[in-house]
Design a protein around this motif. Structure first.
Motif, PDB file in Angstrom:
ATOM      1  N   THR A 172     100.031  28.097   2.420  1.00  0.00           N
ATOM      2  CA  THR A 172     100.894  28.168   2.857  1.00  0.00           C
ATOM      3  C   THR A 172     100.152  29.561   3.624  1.00  0.00           C
ATOM      4  O   THR A 172     100.664  30.738   3.913  1.00  0.00           O
ATOM      5  CB  THR A 172     102.105  28.999   1.687  1.00  0.00           C
ATOM      6  OG1 THR A 172     101.831  29.937   0.960  1.00  0.00           O
ATOM      7  CG2 THR A 172     102.302  27.452   1.400  1.00  0.00           C
ATOM      8  N   TYR A 208      94.295  17.421   2.702  1.00  0.00           N
ATOM      9  CA  TYR A 208      95.628  18.453   3.176  1.00  0.00           C
ATOM     10  C   TYR A 208      96.771  18.043   3.995  1.00  0.00           C
ATOM     11  O   TYR A 208      97.421  18.587   4.168  1.00  0.00           O
ATOM     12  CB  TYR A 208      95.062  19.549   3.941  1.00  0.00           C
ATOM     13  CG  TYR A 208      93.714  20.571   3.615  1.00  0.00           C
ATOM     14  CD1 TYR A 208      93.701  20.423   2.300  1.00  0.00           C
ATOM     15  CD2 TYR A 208      92.496  20.339   3.868  1.00  0.00           C
ATOM     16  CE1 TYR A 208      92.710  20.796   1.194  1.00  0.00           C
ATOM     17  CE2 TYR A 208      90.883  20.646   2.828  1.00  0.00           C
ATOM     18  CZ  TYR A 208      91.368  20.945   1.910  1.00  0.00           C
ATOM     19  OH  TYR A 208      90.519  21.777   1.033  1.00  0.00           O
ATOM     20  N   GLU A 254      95.314  25.133   5.305  1.00  0.00           N
ATOM     21  CA  GLU A 254      94.378  23.862   4.030  1.00  0.00           C
ATOM     22  C   GLU A 254      94.572  24.430   3.141  1.00  0.00           C
ATOM     23  O   GLU A 254      93.754  25.282   2.817  1.00  0.00           O
ATOM     24  CB  GLU A 254      92.954  23.749   4.154  1.00  0.00           C
ATOM     25  CG  GLU A 254      92.751  22.478   5.875  1.00  0.00           C
ATOM     26  CD  GLU A 254      91.478  22.389   6.090  1.00  0.00           C
ATOM     27  OE1 GLU A 254      91.184  21.260   6.651  1.00  0.00           O
ATOM     28  OE2 GLU A 254      90.668  23.059   5.672  1.00  0.00           O
ATOM     29  N   ASP A 255      95.724  24.238   2.688  1.00  0.00           N
ATOM     30  CA  ASP A 255      96.006  24.409   1.279  1.00  0.00           C
ATOM     31  C   ASP A 255      96.390  25.773   1.136  1.00  0.00           C
ATOM     32  O   ASP A 255      96.434  26.743  -0.087  1.00  0.00           O
ATOM     33  CB  ASP A 255      95.038  23.972  -0.107  1.00  0.00           C
ATOM     34  CG  ASP A 255      95.250  23.618  -1.305  1.00  0.00           C
ATOM     35  OD1 ASP A 255      96.820  23.611  -1.289  1.00  0.00           O
ATOM     36  OD2 ASP A 255      94.740  23.896  -2.667  1.00  0.00           O
ATOM     37  N   ASP A 284     102.758  16.938   6.736  1.00  0.00           N
ATOM     38  CA  ASP A 284     102.154  17.644   6.892  1.00  0.00           C
ATOM     39  C   ASP A 284     101.487  18.810   8.046  1.00  0.00           C
ATOM     40  O   ASP A 284     100.719  19.918   8.228  1.00  0.00           O
ATOM     41  CB  ASP A 284     100.815  17.127   5.752  1.00  0.00           C
ATOM     42  CG  ASP A 284     100.910  16.502   4.350  1.00  0.00           C
ATOM     43  OD1 ASP A 284     102.239  17.426   4.022  1.00  0.00           O
ATOM     44  OD2 ASP A 284     100.605  15.886   4.002  1.00  0.00           O
TER      45      ASP A 284
END
Length: 333
Positions: free
Chosen positions: A258, A293, A255-256, A299
């Motif tokens: 990479t 996220y 979540e957030d 996503d």
């Protein structure tokens, strides 16, 4: 145990050691919780559980990559029949573990004002925090047919009395410390000085703390423990450090963060001889539209690609998945 304060950074002598052959391991923890509006005030109702069906595909994915996830279940999820079926089946087959996560605003009894400060369970009166915890712990054991051995306070909200009530509830492991993060601006705990390595919370070695893994990256990473609290206090400094690559803080979460960042964090953790890497994310991220996220299917694909990439890299670096039971058995007392 009642005198232990998990809010205080431990002494170096409290660092946990593990049996020969344990090596370096990884643990995947899932904050298994209701859906709610992350931007709105907290409320005791109005939440959703639409994403629960996605746990089935996620569990299959975990089994496919050889990972046994730890579902840290809160009150709404513990009451949900679908969650009981999906998670309960995985537990019975030895492919998952169960723990408890306390979201006080949706967890009875509701005697407190629902607000931001009280969203950290450790801020509640000790008797109320204890009653919420014990009701949840007992509900999880009853509905999932397994004794929970691990706890996480929702929003990482430990308090001065939490360790004592965990001991009363037979919890052997806590994983509420989000090392290198500070929540005092919201009325929560400050973990900026806590270590990322597992440690014993008490002299009797009955409660093991497994902090969530966060690595400092950059030329100044060795000074991260001292610099990052300043960066938190002065956002411009933090922005400059990050943009110049001098100092970044990277949590092991899809979540957030990479995949490239996560692999850098893994390298740092391995190089620092961290015995256990604790990964985490929120279960509503398993379906689009429930967290900041994961907004869409792309996503969601990236979240699974992140997990696939991180675990492939961990295998290449000889960091094997583990379980809570194995960690408890391997901890040297």
């Amino acid at each position: 145990m009642s005198q232990v304060d998990l809010l205080t950074p431990p002494a170096s002598s409290q660092t946990a050691r593990f049996a020969d052959g344990f090596g370096q391991r990884s643990l995947l923890t899932i904050d298994t919780e209701e859906e709610f509006d992350w931007e709105a005030p907290f409320r005791a109702d109005g939440y959703g559980l639409d994403h629960i069906a996605a746990l089935s595909g996620f569990q299959q994915f975990c089994e496919g990559i050889g990972v046994s996830p730890v579902y840290l279940v809160d009150w709404p999820v513990a009451q949900d029949a679908r969650a009981q079926e999906i998670i309960g089946d995985a537990i019975r087959r030895g492919q998952a573990e169960i723990g408890v996560q306390l979201h006080p605003w949706v967890n009875p009894p509701h005697h407190e004002e629902v607000n931001r400060r009280n969203s950290f369970a450790g801020n509640l009166p000790p008797e109320l925090e204890a009653e919420k915890f014990h009701r949840l712990r007992d509900l999880v054991e009853e509905n999932f047919g397994a004794v929970p051995l691990i706890y996480r306070a929702g929003r990482y909200g430990l308090g001065p009395h939490t360790a004592g009530l965990l001991g009363e509830g037979g919890i052997a492991v806590d994983s509420s410390v989000r090392a290198r993060f500070d929540y005092t601006d919201e009325g929560g705990p400050n973990y900026s000085r806590h270590p990322v390595a597992p440690y014993w919370a008490d002299a009797g070695k009955t409660l093991l703390e497994l902090p969530l893994t966060t690595s400092f990256w950059g030329m100044l990473r060795q000074q991260g423990q001292q610099l990052y609290p300043l960066a938190h206090r002065y956002p411009l400094l933090g922005s400059i450090l990050a943009k110049t690559g001098m100092l970044e803080r990277i949590g092991l979460t899809p979540e957030d963060i990479t995949l490239e960042e996560a692999l850098r964090a893994v390298d740092i953790a391995i190089d620092d001889d961290l015995p256990l890497l604790v990964l985490s994310f929120h279960s509503p991220s398993l379906a689009p539209g429930h967290t900041p996220y994961v907004h869409n299917e792309d996503d969601l694909d990236r979240l699974y690609d992140w997990l696939r990439g991180v675990y492939s890299y961990l295998r290449a670096r000889d960091v094997r998945p583990t379980t809570v039971e194995e960690i408890i058995a391997s901890a040297v007392r």
